[in-house]
Design a protein around this motif. Sequence first.
Motif, PDB file in Angstrom:
ATOM      1  N   ARG A 297       0.837  -1.195   0.000  1.00  0.00           N
ATOM      2  CA  ARG A 297       0.000   0.000   0.000  1.00  0.00           C
ATOM      3  C   ARG A 297       0.878   1.253   0.000  1.00  0.00           C
ATOM      4  O   ARG A 297       0.822   2.053   0.942  1.00  0.00           O
ATOM      5  CB  ARG A 297      -0.925   0.013   1.219  1.00  0.00           C
ATOM      6  CG  ARG A 297      -1.907  -1.153   1.274  1.00  0.00           C
ATOM      7  CD  ARG A 297      -2.841  -1.026   2.456  1.00  0.00           C
ATOM      8  NE  ARG A 297      -3.709  -2.185   2.593  1.00  0.00           N
ATOM      9  CZ  ARG A 297      -3.385  -3.284   3.237  1.00  0.00           C
ATOM     10  NH1 ARG A 297      -2.185  -3.384   3.815  1.00  0.00           N
ATOM     11  NH2 ARG A 297      -4.223  -4.291   3.312  1.00  0.00           N
ATOM     12  N   PRO A 298       1.676   1.439  -1.028  1.00  0.00           N
ATOM     13  CA  PRO A 298       2.530   2.629  -1.063  1.00  0.00           C
ATOM     14  C   PRO A 298       1.691   3.895  -1.180  1.00  0.00           C
ATOM     15  O   PRO A 298       0.620   3.892  -1.789  1.00  0.00           O
ATOM     16  CB  PRO A 298       3.388   2.419  -2.311  1.00  0.00           C
ATOM     17  CG  PRO A 298       2.552   1.542  -3.188  1.00  0.00           C
ATOM     18  CD  PRO A 298       1.809   0.634  -2.253  1.00  0.00           C
ATOM     19  N   ASP A 299       2.198   4.965  -0.597  1.00  0.00           N
ATOM     20  CA  ASP A 299       1.489   6.247  -0.649  1.00  0.00           C
ATOM     21  C   ASP A 299       1.799   7.009  -1.926  1.00  0.00           C
ATOM     22  O   ASP A 299       1.008   7.832  -2.364  1.00  0.00           O
ATOM     23  CB  ASP A 299       1.884   7.104   0.564  1.00  0.00           C
ATOM     24  CG  ASP A 299       1.262   8.485   0.521  1.00  0.00           C
ATOM     25  OD1 ASP A 299       0.028   8.575   0.604  1.00  0.00           O
ATOM     26  OD2 ASP A 299       2.011   9.476   0.378  1.00  0.00           O
ATOM     27  N   ALA A 300       2.966   6.727  -2.526  1.00  0.00           N
ATOM     28  CA  ALA A 300       3.412   7.552  -3.642  1.00  0.00           C
ATOM     29  C   ALA A 300       4.084   6.736  -4.739  1.00  0.00           C
ATOM     30  O   ALA A 300       4.714   5.711  -4.482  1.00  0.00           O
ATOM     31  CB  ALA A 300       4.387   8.622  -3.145  1.00  0.00           C
ATOM     32  N   LEU A 301       3.916   7.213  -5.964  1.00  0.00           N
ATOM     33  CA  LEU A 301       4.735   6.783  -7.092  1.00  0.00           C
ATOM     34  C   LEU A 301       5.877   7.783  -7.198  1.00  0.00           C
ATOM     35  O   LEU A 301       5.641   8.984  -7.359  1.00  0.00           O
ATOM     36  CB  LEU A 301       3.914   6.771  -8.382  1.00  0.00           C
ATOM     37  CG  LEU A 301       4.707   6.642  -9.698  1.00  0.00           C
ATOM     38  CD1 LEU A 301       5.507   5.342  -9.736  1.00  0.00           C
ATOM     39  CD2 LEU A 301       3.764   6.747 -10.897  1.00  0.00           C
TER      40      LEU A 301
ATOM     41  N   SER B 137      13.963   8.802   3.543  1.00  0.00           N
ATOM     42  CA  SER B 137      13.877   8.016   4.784  1.00  0.00           C
ATOM     43  C   SER B 137      12.666   7.087   4.807  1.00  0.00           C
ATOM     44  O   SER B 137      11.895   7.062   5.767  1.00  0.00           O
ATOM     45  CB  SER B 137      13.835   8.950   6.012  1.00  0.00           C
ATOM     46  OG  SER B 137      14.969   9.773   6.049  1.00  0.00           O
ATOM     47  N   THR B 138      12.497   6.320   3.728  1.00  0.00           N
ATOM     48  CA  THR B 138      11.375   5.397   3.643  1.00  0.00           C
ATOM     49  C   THR B 138      11.834   3.959   3.840  1.00  0.00           C
ATOM     50  O   THR B 138      13.029   3.664   3.830  1.00  0.00           O
ATOM     51  CB  THR B 138      10.656   5.536   2.293  1.00  0.00           C
ATOM     52  OG1 THR B 138      11.620   5.515   1.233  1.00  0.00           O
ATOM     53  CG2 THR B 138       9.860   6.816   2.230  1.00  0.00           C
ATOM     54  N   HIS B 139      10.844   3.069   3.990  1.00  0.00           N
ATOM     55  CA  HIS B 139      11.095   1.655   4.241  1.00  0.00           C
ATOM     56  C   HIS B 139      10.361   0.810   3.201  1.00  0.00           C
ATOM     57  O   HIS B 139       9.555   1.334   2.415  1.00  0.00           O
ATOM     58  CB  HIS B 139      10.636   1.297   5.652  1.00  0.00           C
ATOM     59  CG  HIS B 139      11.342   2.057   6.727  1.00  0.00           C
ATOM     60  ND1 HIS B 139      12.653   1.817   7.065  1.00  0.00           N
ATOM     61  CD2 HIS B 139      10.926   3.083   7.521  1.00  0.00           C
ATOM     62  CE1 HIS B 139      13.019   2.643   8.033  1.00  0.00           C
ATOM     63  NE2 HIS B 139      11.993   3.426   8.322  1.00  0.00           N
ATOM     64  N   PRO B 140      10.609  -0.485   3.166  1.00  0.00           N
ATOM     65  CA  PRO B 140       9.882  -1.344   2.218  1.00  0.00           C
ATOM     66  C   PRO B 140       8.380  -1.132   2.314  1.00  0.00           C
ATOM     67  O   PRO B 140       7.820  -1.070   3.400  1.00  0.00           O
ATOM     68  CB  PRO B 140      10.281  -2.761   2.663  1.00  0.00           C
ATOM     69  CG  PRO B 140      11.645  -2.594   3.259  1.00  0.00           C
ATOM     70  CD  PRO B 140      11.603  -1.261   3.948  1.00  0.00           C
ATOM     71  N   GLY B 141       7.748  -0.986   1.153  1.00  0.00           N
ATOM     72  CA  GLY B 141       6.302  -0.797   1.109  1.00  0.00           C
ATOM     73  C   GLY B 141       5.851   0.640   1.053  1.00  0.00           C
ATOM     74  O   GLY B 141       4.670   0.906   0.824  1.00  0.00           O
ATOM     75  N   ASP B 142       6.770   1.596   1.250  1.00  0.00           N
ATOM     76  CA  ASP B 142       6.375   3.011   1.290  1.00  0.00           C
ATOM     77  C   ASP B 142       6.296   3.655  -0.094  1.00  0.00           C
ATOM     78  O   ASP B 142       5.470   4.536  -0.320  1.00  0.00           O
ATOM     79  CB  ASP B 142       7.352   3.820   2.147  1.00  0.00           C
ATOM     80  CG  ASP B 142       7.265   3.487   3.617  1.00  0.00           C
ATOM     81  OD1 ASP B 142       6.219   2.951   4.035  1.00  0.00           O
ATOM     82  OD2 ASP B 142       8.230   3.749   4.351  1.00  0.00           O
ATOM     83  N   LEU B 143       7.192   3.242  -1.006  1.00  0.00           N
ATOM     84  CA  LEU B 143       7.287   3.884  -2.317  1.00  0.00           C
ATOM     85  C   LEU B 143       7.113   2.876  -3.441  1.00  0.00           C
ATOM     86  O   LEU B 143       7.674   1.776  -3.397  1.00  0.00           O
ATOM     87  CB  LEU B 143       8.647   4.564  -2.508  1.00  0.00           C
ATOM     88  CG  LEU B 143       8.973   5.828  -1.727  1.00  0.00           C
ATOM     89  CD1 LEU B 143      10.359   6.315  -2.121  1.00  0.00           C
ATOM     90  CD2 LEU B 143       7.944   6.911  -1.970  1.00  0.00           C
ATOM     91  N   PHE B 144       6.355   3.261  -4.455  1.00  0.00           N
ATOM     92  CA  PHE B 144       6.333   2.533  -5.724  1.00  0.00           C
ATOM     93  C   PHE B 144       7.236   3.341  -6.643  1.00  0.00           C
ATOM     94  O   PHE B 144       6.933   4.494  -6.961  1.00  0.00           O
ATOM     95  CB  PHE B 144       4.910   2.451  -6.274  1.00  0.00           C
ATOM     96  CG  PHE B 144       4.754   1.497  -7.419  1.00  0.00           C
ATOM     97  CD1 PHE B 144       4.831   0.128  -7.215  1.00  0.00           C
ATOM     98  CD2 PHE B 144       4.513   1.959  -8.706  1.00  0.00           C
ATOM     99  CE1 PHE B 144       4.673  -0.761  -8.269  1.00  0.00           C
ATOM    100  CE2 PHE B 144       4.353   1.082  -9.764  1.00  0.00           C
ATOM    101  CZ  PHE B 144       4.436  -0.287  -9.545  1.00  0.00           C
ATOM    102  N   THR B 145       8.352   2.774  -7.054  1.00  0.00           N
ATOM    103  CA  THR B 145       9.409   3.557  -7.687  1.00  0.00           C
ATOM    104  C   THR B 145       9.553   3.237  -9.166  1.00  0.00           C
ATOM    105  O   THR B 145       9.583   2.062  -9.560  1.00  0.00           O
ATOM    106  CB  THR B 145      10.754   3.301  -6.987  1.00  0.00           C
ATOM    107  OG1 THR B 145      10.601   3.517  -5.587  1.00  0.00           O
ATOM    108  CG2 THR B 145      11.817   4.247  -7.513  1.00  0.00           C
ATOM    109  N   LEU B 146       9.651   4.279  -9.970  1.00  0.00           N
ATOM    110  CA  LEU B 146       9.913   4.163 -11.406  1.00  0.00           C
ATOM    111  C   LEU B 146      11.191   4.925 -11.709  1.00  0.00           C
ATOM    112  O   LEU B 146      11.276   6.132 -11.453  1.00  0.00           O
ATOM    113  CB  LEU B 146       8.742   4.736 -12.215  1.00  0.00           C
ATOM    114  CG  LEU B 146       8.955   4.936 -13.719  1.00  0.00           C
ATOM    115  CD1 LEU B 146       9.247   3.599 -14.396  1.00  0.00           C
ATOM    116  CD2 LEU B 146       7.738   5.596 -14.346  1.00  0.00           C
TER     117      LEU B 146
END
Length: 223
Positions: free
Chosen positions: A31-35, A51-60
Motif C-alpha cells: 500500500r505505497p502512498d506515492a509513485l 527516509s522510507t522503508h519497504p512498502g512506502d514507495l512505488f518507484t519508477l
Amino acid sequence: MRKLIMGIVDFRERMLPQYADRLRELALTQRPDALFITCSDSRVVPDLLVSTHPGDLFTLRNVGNLIPPATADGLSTGDFSEASAIEYSVLVLKVRNIVVCGHSECGAMKAVLTRNPKLKAPNLDKWLCNADAAAFRLKHAGALNLALKPHDQLSQLNVLIQLEHLMSYPIVREQVAAGVLHLSGWWFDIETGDMYAYEGESKLFEVIDRQEAERLVRRLDAS
C-alpha cells in the motif's frame, strides 16, 4: 559485483532482523502512498533521501526521469513501461501522490544539450527526445535559476515538463481534478544533499527544510 554479493550477506546478517516483521506483512500486499519517478543515476537513492522503508514507495526509474506523453486515448507515445507503472500505481495501488524528482549533474540532461553523434546510441538518442520540450523551454523562456549550470537549469525545467506529460494521461488528469491525486516536482542537489520542491507561487525550486516541509504537509492536508 563483489560489493553487491557481500551486501546481500550484510543485509541477511545485520539488517534482516530489523525488517523481518515488516516484510512478512508485505508478503502478499503493498500500500505505497506515492509513485516516485526519478533517474537511474546511481547517486540518487530514493529510500535513503526520503527516509522510507519497504512498502512506502512505488518507484519508477529511467534515464533522465522521463515520461513519454500520452495520446488523447491514454496510450503512451513511447515506452509502455512508464505508462504501465502509472496505470498500475494509480488504478490498482491507488497512490495519493506522484513525485517527479530530477537531480543535479544529470548525464541525460548533459546529453540532451550536446547530442554527441559519436556515441552511437540510437535507443538513448530516441529516448532523450522526451526531454526536447524542456530544452526548447530553456532556450525560449529561460531558466528558473540563472545561477545554475545549463544542464542543471535544464534538469529543473525537465521536471516541470514531465509533470505536464503526466497530466496528458486521462487517468492522472481525472484523479487530480477529483482531488484524490497530487503531483509534485522535486529536484535533488547531489553536492549539498538538499532536496528542493517546485513552488508555483515563486516559480522556483525551494529547499525542503523543516519550514518548507511543514508548508507542503499543510497544503496536502488541506487538499
